[in-house]
Design an enzyme around this catalytic site. Sequence first.
Site, PDB file in Angstrom:
ATOM      1  CG  LEU A  64      -1.947  -1.182   1.164  1.00 20.29           C
ATOM      2  CD1 LEU A  64      -2.457  -1.552   2.541  1.00 20.29           C
ATOM      3  CD2 LEU A  64      -3.093  -0.814   0.233  1.00 20.29           C
ATOM      4  N   PRO A  65       0.290   2.396  -0.446  1.00 18.89           N
ATOM      5  CG  PRO A  65      -1.082   3.949  -1.504  1.00 18.89           C
ATOM      6  CD  PRO A  65      -1.074   2.573  -0.935  1.00 18.89           C
ATOM      7  CE  LYS A 169      11.817   0.185   1.013  1.00 18.73           C
ATOM      8  NZ  LYS A 169      12.405  -0.029  -0.314  1.00 18.73           N
TER       9      LYS A 169
END
Length: 298
Positions: A64-65, A169
């Site tokens: 998802l963004p 990340k």
Amino acid sequence: MQIGFIGLGHMGFPMARRLVEAGHEIIAFDSRREAVDHLVELGAQSASSPRDVADRAENVLASLPSLQASLEVATGAGGVIEGALAKRFVDFSTIGSRTARLVHDRLAERGIVAIDSPVSGGVAGAEKGTLALMVSGPRNEFDALSPVLESIGRPFYVGDQPGSAQTMKLVNNMLAATGLIATCEAVVMGVKAGLDPQVMIDVLNAGSGGTNASRDKFPRSILPRTFDFGFATGLMVKDVRLYLEEADALEVSKEVAEAVGRLWENAIRELGPDSDFTAAIKPIERAAGVVVGSAERG
Ligand code: NAD
């Protein structure tokens, strides 16, 4: 194995397609109906909401963004948290460790294990199944999910603390953001001095100044001026801001990260969040009065 997949965008769609091709029964949802229809044509089943997905699959994956989208899909009304069958929620999105911990804590109250699995390797990596997957969560859940994750890329176990993989990340993406924007500045400088940009990239890639940006982003999207690498400036800025927030909270040096952050904030102001992140060279070119690329060399 039945697997739910929520979010079929640049990254989610090719990841879900690979799972369909690997023989998994995929139950898919996206707020864009056409994305779901497209995957159904390839053999997936459609769902009407994140809750519907979680009513029908024990393992629910998502790409998802935004932080808000991950929170809503996982823990909002009509979300995975309300599903009858879901046991694991694996989020491939980059949301930072704070939001990952929030999702983890809320889902834990309903007996659902949250597993962070942000990815690196871009759309090309998602299509080829060569993504690096950074995973945090209980080790036994990682082991159980590994066959599924291996259809998507190479899983790395980062640790059992919720959010650890998100921190990993952000470190990766801060360096990717730095490499790209620094290479843009340096190449613009060389072009203004009269150097050929293609020769510069060839030299950098054979020498010690090469980066992922000079090896991949310049040849594919910047020199041909297609600016279609597949990662939005808005997503890059999200990740840089998340890194700066986490560095702030940890009270560590962020001199380089702050300078890089200023350049990316300028890029999003000038180009908008939906532009491709490789277009970040354009404001630097404009300020210098040059254009980098094969096109203008004639
Ligand atoms: P994207 O915008 O292309 O795709 C997001 C998808 O989620 C869209 O299809 C959208 O319709 C859907 N969506 C949004 N809100 C939703 C909701 N509430 N319910 C259901 N569906 C919803 O984004 P992307 O480029 O695929 O990136 C996804 C994540 O992966 C981001 O966190 C990004 O930072 C990360 N990522 C992207 C890349 C890349 O190269 N694009 C690389 C690594 C990591």
